[in-house]
Motif scaffolding. Structure first.
Motif, PDB file in Angstrom:
ATOM      1  N   GLY A 125       0.545  -1.423   0.467  1.00 40.89           N
ATOM      2  CA  GLY A 125      -0.227   0.290   0.089  1.00 40.89           C
ATOM      3  C   GLY A 125       0.376   1.258  -0.500  1.00 40.89           C
ATOM      4  O   GLY A 125       0.706   2.234   0.031  1.00 40.89           O
ATOM      5  N   ARG A 126       2.297   0.750  -0.101  1.00 39.51           N
ATOM      6  CA  ARG A 126       3.148   2.576   0.295  1.00 39.51           C
ATOM      7  C   ARG A 126       3.924   2.078  -1.293  1.00 39.51           C
ATOM      8  O   ARG A 126       4.299   1.409  -1.720  1.00 39.51           O
ATOM      9  N   SER A 127       4.311   3.393  -1.575  1.00 42.68           N
ATOM     10  CA  SER A 127       5.373   3.524  -2.600  1.00 42.68           C
ATOM     11  C   SER A 127       6.900   3.618  -2.504  1.00 42.68           C
ATOM     12  O   SER A 127       7.008   3.742  -1.577  1.00 42.68           O
ATOM     13  N   ALA A 128       6.944   2.325  -3.845  1.00 44.93           N
ATOM     14  CA  ALA A 128       8.329   1.631  -2.919  1.00 44.93           C
ATOM     15  C   ALA A 128       8.928   2.126  -4.471  1.00 44.93           C
ATOM     16  O   ALA A 128       8.782   1.577  -5.703  1.00 44.93           O
ATOM     17  N   GLY A 129      10.539   2.660  -4.201  1.00 44.97           N
ATOM     18  CA  GLY A 129      11.108   3.491  -5.163  1.00 44.97           C
ATOM     19  C   GLY A 129      12.338   1.486  -5.225  1.00 44.97           C
ATOM     20  O   GLY A 129      12.514   1.536  -4.083  1.00 44.97           O
ATOM     21  N   TYR A 130      13.248   1.728  -6.464  1.00 49.11           N
ATOM     22  CA  TYR A 130      14.341   0.779  -6.764  1.00 49.11           C
ATOM     23  C   TYR A 130      14.631   0.549  -7.423  1.00 49.11           C
ATOM     24  O   TYR A 130      13.989   1.356  -8.439  1.00 49.11           O
ATOM     25  N   ALA A 131      16.010   0.197  -8.210  1.00 51.11           N
ATOM     26  CA  ALA A 131      16.446   0.105  -9.547  1.00 51.11           C
ATOM     27  C   ALA A 131      15.936  -1.323  -9.901  1.00 51.11           C
ATOM     28  O   ALA A 131      16.659  -2.595  -8.535  1.00 51.11           O
ATOM     29  N   GLU A 132      16.470  -1.598 -11.051  1.00 52.48           N
ATOM     30  CA  GLU A 132      16.619  -3.249 -11.257  1.00 52.48           C
ATOM     31  C   GLU A 132      18.453  -2.926 -12.947  1.00 52.48           C
ATOM     32  O   GLU A 132      17.722  -1.830 -13.737  1.00 52.48           O
ATOM     33  N   ALA A 133      18.603  -4.201 -12.612  1.00 52.75           N
ATOM     34  CA  ALA A 133      19.677  -4.303 -14.231  1.00 52.75           C
ATOM     35  C   ALA A 133      19.849  -5.239 -14.200  1.00 52.75           C
ATOM     36  O   ALA A 133      19.623  -6.460 -13.245  1.00 52.75           O
ATOM     37  N   GLY A 134      20.736  -5.620 -15.585  1.00 50.84           N
ATOM     38  CA  GLY A 134      21.536  -7.448 -15.621  1.00 50.84           C
ATOM     39  C   GLY A 134      20.088  -8.382 -16.302  1.00 50.84           C
ATOM     40  O   GLY A 134      18.672  -8.361 -15.792  1.00 50.84           O
ATOM     41  N   GLN A 135      20.506  -9.411 -15.968  1.00 48.69           N
ATOM     42  CA  GLN A 135      19.757 -10.797 -15.847  1.00 48.69           C
ATOM     43  C   GLN A 135      20.491 -12.255 -15.953  1.00 48.69           C
ATOM     44  O   GLN A 135      21.952 -11.431 -15.378  1.00 48.69           O
ATOM     45  N   GLY A 136      19.030 -12.583 -15.175  1.00 46.03           N
ATOM     46  CA  GLY A 136      20.302 -13.995 -15.117  1.00 46.03           C
ATOM     47  C   GLY A 136      19.722 -13.640 -12.853  1.00 46.03           C
ATOM     48  O   GLY A 136      18.731 -14.360 -12.959  1.00 46.03           O
ATOM     49  N   ARG A 137      21.102 -14.644 -12.007  1.00 46.64           N
ATOM     50  CA  ARG A 137      20.513 -15.148 -11.244  1.00 46.64           C
ATOM     51  C   ARG A 137      19.700 -14.215 -10.302  1.00 46.64           C
ATOM     52  O   ARG A 137      20.950 -12.102 -10.339  1.00 46.64           O
ATOM     53  N   PRO A 138      19.412 -13.203  -9.372  1.00 46.40           N
ATOM     54  CA  PRO A 138      18.968 -12.134  -8.267  1.00 46.40           C
ATOM     55  C   PRO A 138      20.176 -12.196  -7.742  1.00 46.40           C
ATOM     56  O   PRO A 138      20.201 -12.970  -6.521  1.00 46.40           O
ATOM     57  N   LEU A 139      20.370 -10.436  -7.860  1.00 45.00           N
ATOM     58  CA  LEU A 139      20.797 -10.579  -6.206  1.00 45.00           C
ATOM     59  C   LEU A 139      20.659  -8.811  -5.871  1.00 45.00           C
ATOM     60  O   LEU A 139      20.536  -8.320  -6.860  1.00 45.00           O
ATOM     61  N   VAL A 140      20.041  -9.310  -4.630  1.00 48.70           N
ATOM     62  CA  VAL A 140      19.671  -8.300  -4.088  1.00 48.70           C
ATOM     63  C   VAL A 140      20.182  -7.736  -3.175  1.00 48.70           C
ATOM     64  O   VAL A 140      21.050  -7.958  -2.080  1.00 48.70           O
ATOM     65  N   LEU A 141      20.569  -6.036  -3.981  1.00 49.66           N
ATOM     66  CA  LEU A 141      21.782  -4.488  -2.670  1.00 49.66           C
ATOM     67  C   LEU A 141      20.469  -4.126  -1.533  1.00 49.66           C
ATOM     68  O   LEU A 141      20.113  -2.756  -2.134  1.00 49.66           O
ATOM     69  N   ILE A 142      21.064  -4.558  -0.617  1.00 58.85           N
ATOM     70  CA  ILE A 142      20.732  -3.492   0.266  1.00 58.85           C
ATOM     71  C   ILE A 142      21.181  -2.479   1.158  1.00 58.85           C
ATOM     72  O   ILE A 142      22.352  -2.443   1.557  1.00 58.85           O
ATOM     73  N   HIS A 143      20.473  -1.529   0.710  1.00 58.68           N
ATOM     74  CA  HIS A 143      21.663   0.115   1.243  1.00 58.68           C
ATOM     75  C   HIS A 143      21.637  -0.090   2.825  1.00 58.68           C
ATOM     76  O   HIS A 143      20.958  -0.485   4.013  1.00 58.68           O
ATOM     77  N   GLY A 144      22.939   0.771   2.720  1.00 58.96           N
ATOM     78  CA  GLY A 144      23.260   1.105   4.217  1.00 58.96           C
ATOM     79  C   GLY A 144      22.687   2.180   4.731  1.00 58.96           C
ATOM     80  O   GLY A 144      21.884   3.209   3.382  1.00 58.96           O
ATOM     81  N   TYR A 145      23.137   2.630   5.771  1.00 62.48           N
ATOM     82  CA  TYR A 145      22.446   4.350   6.000  1.00 62.48           C
ATOM     83  C   TYR A 145      22.832   5.420   6.072  1.00 62.48           C
ATOM     84  O   TYR A 145      24.309   4.981   6.803  1.00 62.48           O
ATOM     85  N   PRO A 146      22.659   6.160   6.145  1.00 62.15           N
ATOM     86  CA  PRO A 146      21.889   7.284   5.697  1.00 62.15           C
ATOM     87  C   PRO A 146      21.530   7.191   4.451  1.00 62.15           C
ATOM     88  O   PRO A 146      21.320   8.198   4.237  1.00 62.15           O
TER      89      PRO A 146
END
Ligand code: MLT
Length: 263
Positions: A7-28
């Motif tokens: 129910g909330r807007s969420a931003g993301y970037a996506e690139a490449g293809q193949g096996r998924p690799l999720v990149l979780i950013h640090g603070y702040p």
């Protein structure tokens, strides 16, 4: 890019293809801190970099927690149709979230990349520091947080000689909001100790980080790699806390090698 998660807007970037690799950013920070990986590793994996709640293009949540951030990651994977287990890479606070993601959704995890992060919970003194930082953010705004953190983000030599990178890191931090920052400080303060979890993570795991990290010292990185049953360690010379931005080629080479070992 933007979508709606829970129910909330969420931003993301996506690139490449193949096996998924999720990149979780640090603070702040927000997903933009992964720019060198989104360009440099697009030939190696399907990269997904969310903005955590209250950062970048993602809406704030009233009560942020590591759980709420982990649920956002899961919701984004569902939205993008990523059903196969993914390698979850988190830098610093992103690493705390990677542990939480593993606790909640271990069937969605193919491996972990723990970058410049710690398994230990905050000490009492560190918890008090979180309160002080939240008060500073409320009273003086995002620029005060950025000024406080900037000198500890990079290796000392880089901080004193690479004005362009220092400015880039400052700009990345200045994009934050007081609401997002205060919520993240509370989430980090209340996070559980993941030290005991390390020995139970029976998955390929790479611990990677700057040799000169002043926030997640190399001793902590070495300890995590030793405790993880399938842990590997890559320490990056000439890098501090933001090793992915400070030495992107070495960081990307470490990630690439880790992904190749999983084939
Ligand atoms: C981060 O880089 O995500 C934070 O500095 C982590 C922390 O403050 O514990």
């Amino acid at each position: 890019m933007q979508t709606i998660i829970d129910g909330r807007s969420a931003g993301y970037a996506e690139a490449g293809q193949g096996r998924p690799l999720v990149l979780i950013h640090g603070y702040p920070f927000d997903r933009k801190m992964w720019e060198p990986q989104l360009t440099g590793l697009a030939d190696a994996a399907h990269l997904i970099a969310p903005d955590l709640w209250g950062f970048g293009e993602s809406a704030p949540v009233p009560q942020a927690s590591l759980g709420a951030y982990a649920d956002l990651v899961r919701g984004l994977m569902d939205y993008l149709g990523v059903t196969q287990p993914a390698v979850i890479c988190g830098l610093s606070m992103g690493g705390y979230i990677a542990f939480e993601f593993y606790r909640r959704y271990r069937e969605r995890v193919a491996g972990l990349i723990l970058a410049d992060t710690r398994a230990a919970a905050d000490s009492e003194e560190q918890k008090v520091g979180r309160e002080r930082s939240a008060a500073l953010a409320r009273e003086k705004g995002v620029s005060a947080i950025a000024a406080q953190m900037l000198p500890r983000m990079l290796a000392p030599a880089t901080y004193h000689s690479n004005a362009r990178l220092v400015e880039q890191v400052a700009q990345l931090m200045m994009a934050g909001t007081v609401e997002g920052i205060v919520a993240a400080l509370g989430a980090m303060r209340d996070r559980p100790d993941s030290t005991g979890l390390l020995t139970q993570i029976r998955l390929p795991a790479l611990v990677i980080g700057g040799e000169e990290d002043q926030i997640s010292p190399r001793q902590e990185l070495e300890g995590m790699a030793r405790a993880l049953p399938q842990g590997r360690l890559k320490l990056i010379p000439g890098a501090g806390h933001l090793s992915n931005l400070e030495q992107p080629d070495a960081f990307n080479a470490g990630v690439r090698e880790f992904l190749q070992q999983q084939k």
